[in-house]
Design an enzyme around this catalytic site. Sequence first.
Site, PDB file in Angstrom:
ATOM      1  CB  THR A  50       3.132  -5.629  -5.982  1.00  7.60           C
ATOM      2  OG1 THR A  50       4.411  -5.053  -6.235  1.00  7.60           O
ATOM      3  CG2 THR A  50       3.038  -6.973  -6.679  1.00  7.60           C
TER       4      THR A  50
ATOM      5  CB  ILE B 109      10.052  -9.801  -4.323  1.00 10.57           C
ATOM      6  CG1 ILE B 109       9.391  -8.484  -4.734  1.00 10.57           C
ATOM      7  CG2 ILE B 109      10.529  -9.729  -2.875  1.00 10.57           C
ATOM      8  CD1 ILE B 109       8.117  -8.159  -3.971  1.00 10.57           C
TER       9      ILE B 109
ATOM     10  CG  ASP C 242       7.601 -19.351  -9.474  1.00  9.60           C
ATOM     11  OD1 ASP C 242       6.859 -19.562 -10.454  1.00  9.60           O
ATOM     12  OD2 ASP C 242       7.634 -18.273  -8.855  1.00  9.60           O
TER      13      ASP C 242
ATOM     14  CB  THR D 208       3.280 -16.874  -3.462  1.00  9.00           C
ATOM     15  OG1 THR D 208       2.515 -16.883  -2.244  1.00  9.00           O
ATOM     16  CG2 THR D 208       4.424 -17.859  -3.351  1.00  9.00           C
TER      17      THR D 208
ATOM     18  CB  ALA E  45       4.614 -12.281   0.364  1.00  8.75           C
ATOM     19  NE  ARG E  46      -0.821  -8.410  -1.004  1.00 15.90           N
ATOM     20  CZ  ARG E  46       0.040  -7.396  -1.083  1.00 15.90           C
ATOM     21  NH1 ARG E  46       1.015  -7.291  -0.190  1.00 15.90           N
ATOM     22  NH2 ARG E  46      -0.067  -6.507  -2.050  1.00 15.90           N
TER      23      ARG E  46
ATOM     24  CG  ASP F 218       6.414  -5.763   6.357  1.00 15.77           C
ATOM     25  OD1 ASP F 218       6.429  -4.925   7.282  1.00 15.77           O
ATOM     26  OD2 ASP F 218       6.249  -5.456   5.162  1.00 15.77           O
TER      27      ASP F 218
ATOM     28  CD  GLU G 281      -1.366  -5.992   6.778  1.00 13.24           C
ATOM     29  OE1 GLU G 281      -1.478  -4.910   6.163  1.00 13.24           O
ATOM     30  OE2 GLU G 281      -0.532  -6.855   6.448  1.00 13.24           O
TER      31      GLU G 281
ATOM     32  CG  HIS H 234       1.945  -4.072   4.820  1.00 16.86           C
ATOM     33  ND1 HIS H 234       0.747  -4.597   4.451  1.00 16.86           N
ATOM     34  CD2 HIS H 234       2.754  -4.198   3.716  1.00 16.86           C
ATOM     35  CE1 HIS H 234       0.796  -5.022   3.196  1.00 16.86           C
ATOM     36  NE2 HIS H 234       2.010  -4.781   2.732  1.00 16.86           N
ATOM     37  CG  LEU H 235       7.316  -0.881   8.120  1.00 17.79           C
ATOM     38  CD1 LEU H 235       8.479  -0.692   9.094  1.00 17.79           C
ATOM     39  CD2 LEU H 235       6.567   0.427   7.937  1.00 17.79           C
ATOM     40  N   GLY H 236       7.062  -3.129   3.747  1.00 14.57           N
ATOM     41  CA  GLY H 236       7.793  -3.619   2.577  1.00 14.57           C
ATOM     42  C   GLY H 236       8.049  -2.568   1.514  1.00 14.57           C
TER      43      GLY H 236
END
Length: 581
Positions: A78, A156, A175, A207, A235-236, A260, A265, A283-285
Amino acid sequence: MAFAKLQKVLISDSLDPCCRDILQAGGIQVLEKPGLSKEELLVEIADCDGLIVRSATKVTADVLEAAERLQVVGRAGTGVDNVDVEAATRKGVLVMNTPAGNSLSAAELTCGMILCLARQIPQAAASMKEGKWDRKKYMGMELNGKTLGVLGLGRIGREVATRMQAFGMKTIGYDPIITPETSAAFGVEQLPLEQIWPCCDFITVHTPLLPSTTGLLNDSTFAKCRRGVQVVNCARGGIVDEGALLRALQSGQCGGAALDVFTQEPPKERELVNHPNVICCPHLGASTREAQSRCGKEIAMQMVDMATGKGLAGVVNGQALSKAFAPQTKPWIALAKALGTVLRTTAKQAQGSVQLCTLGTPLKDAESYLTPAVVSGMLAGGRQKEVTLVNALLLAQEAGLKVRAHLELRMSARCPQTPSVPPCQAARPRRAAVAPGDTPNRTRVLSGRLSPRQVTATHNDEAPEPHGSAGLLQVSLQGTPLRVAGTLQGSTPVLRELGGATFKQPAPLAGHVLIYRAKASEPSTLPTLAGLLGKAGVQLQSYHSSGTVAGEQWSVAGLSAPLPDLTELKPRVTEVFQLHL
């Protein structure tokens, strides 16, 4: 519309083998080299037409510059944080992603994080491995009856909301794009952010990382939250201010956090990671077999479809280009480019503010692709490198052509009025399409940076006769008296009006075209042109003249090839130019 030159694609990150197999089955040569250093990447990318990455490869401006043949960068996932989208856009390189590929995996991880926060499962498991039996220490809470705030209600966010509703949670959210009616359909009540903070037992963010979302949860917003609020970020990194989160955890204002993703990172500062009330993952999303297979399959199929002209999906920076694949829009894009070229040539400039007006039902919602098409025609042949629908708007702003499309709930601007073609009347109120990250009733920058005044696009469903069924496109350059208007005859772009003069029989705008303006009383112009054609062995394929304005008329001649010398014609005309459309 196919990308015939898309012959070789480099896959520089580890992807499911199905990605390679699909590309090869589509006739594309594949070079798989995961784990390249930047120096190695610069060498390997030089002769590749496409690049597929996950998150490890950083597609920077210098990587793009080294890729002389590159047409497309595909992100199997994404986020495109690792791709310099602006540099790609400037070079005309398409960037695409697979926004739905890992949605379920990311949503399921988020739900797992919420459960872990509620029952302290990771901490209890670690305690057991240390030989302890701390039943009283790990007292949890039920999710039933608790309120979950979901910030971002895209793919998501809505998957998380519907799953947590099964646990009896009340879901509220925010949103800027999704309407309250839409979110209510999947059980989320939308509220302003200021009302969300004090209501939530849990908050999860979904987001993109934008200037407007960076530090969305900060010292100020944590202070407004219910004491002991639990926070999830899958998310981020950066959406939650990590310093503010640590301070809220230390004070007890935040009761726990599940992360996550991180600003850096892997994270170098360990105080947040090591906090006893923080649950962390590396970061396993998207790290499931299903998501990786899905993302690899989708990005490969998107590239094959693009190469074969079947369609374009997952576009990040060239939404207008996706319209070019639809049979019904291709001729309109060709017309828009041709009108832009004619306007630039007759006006002898490609600077200022441009106004587009579309008339007729076929052109409703067409500004998203007609605006960059007109601009690409206006910039063609200039100092810029190849101008495409991907980079036209960005290059236009850099060249001094102010480019902007108004996408508003009400569009009331009028086209400049001339006697020959009736103007756009006040456009009917309609809800404009908006892209992710935009809000309704706000100007959307289609590409590049915002300029004070730019290309304005307006629409009216009613087109003047005889164009009611076909539609009509009008383009004018402010500061000049010129306006061009065109339509389609079948699938052929034709010129309807030029500089206030109307063509009773519209002139085709395709192939080699000679356009000149001369006095209507000058009898020798056409014989002189005929003589030049005979000398050069060039065939006259069509010839159309406009009505007379101020004693002059425009003529458009379709030729089999350009004339090598116009010296004999120039004394008999006011102006003359040749185009290849």
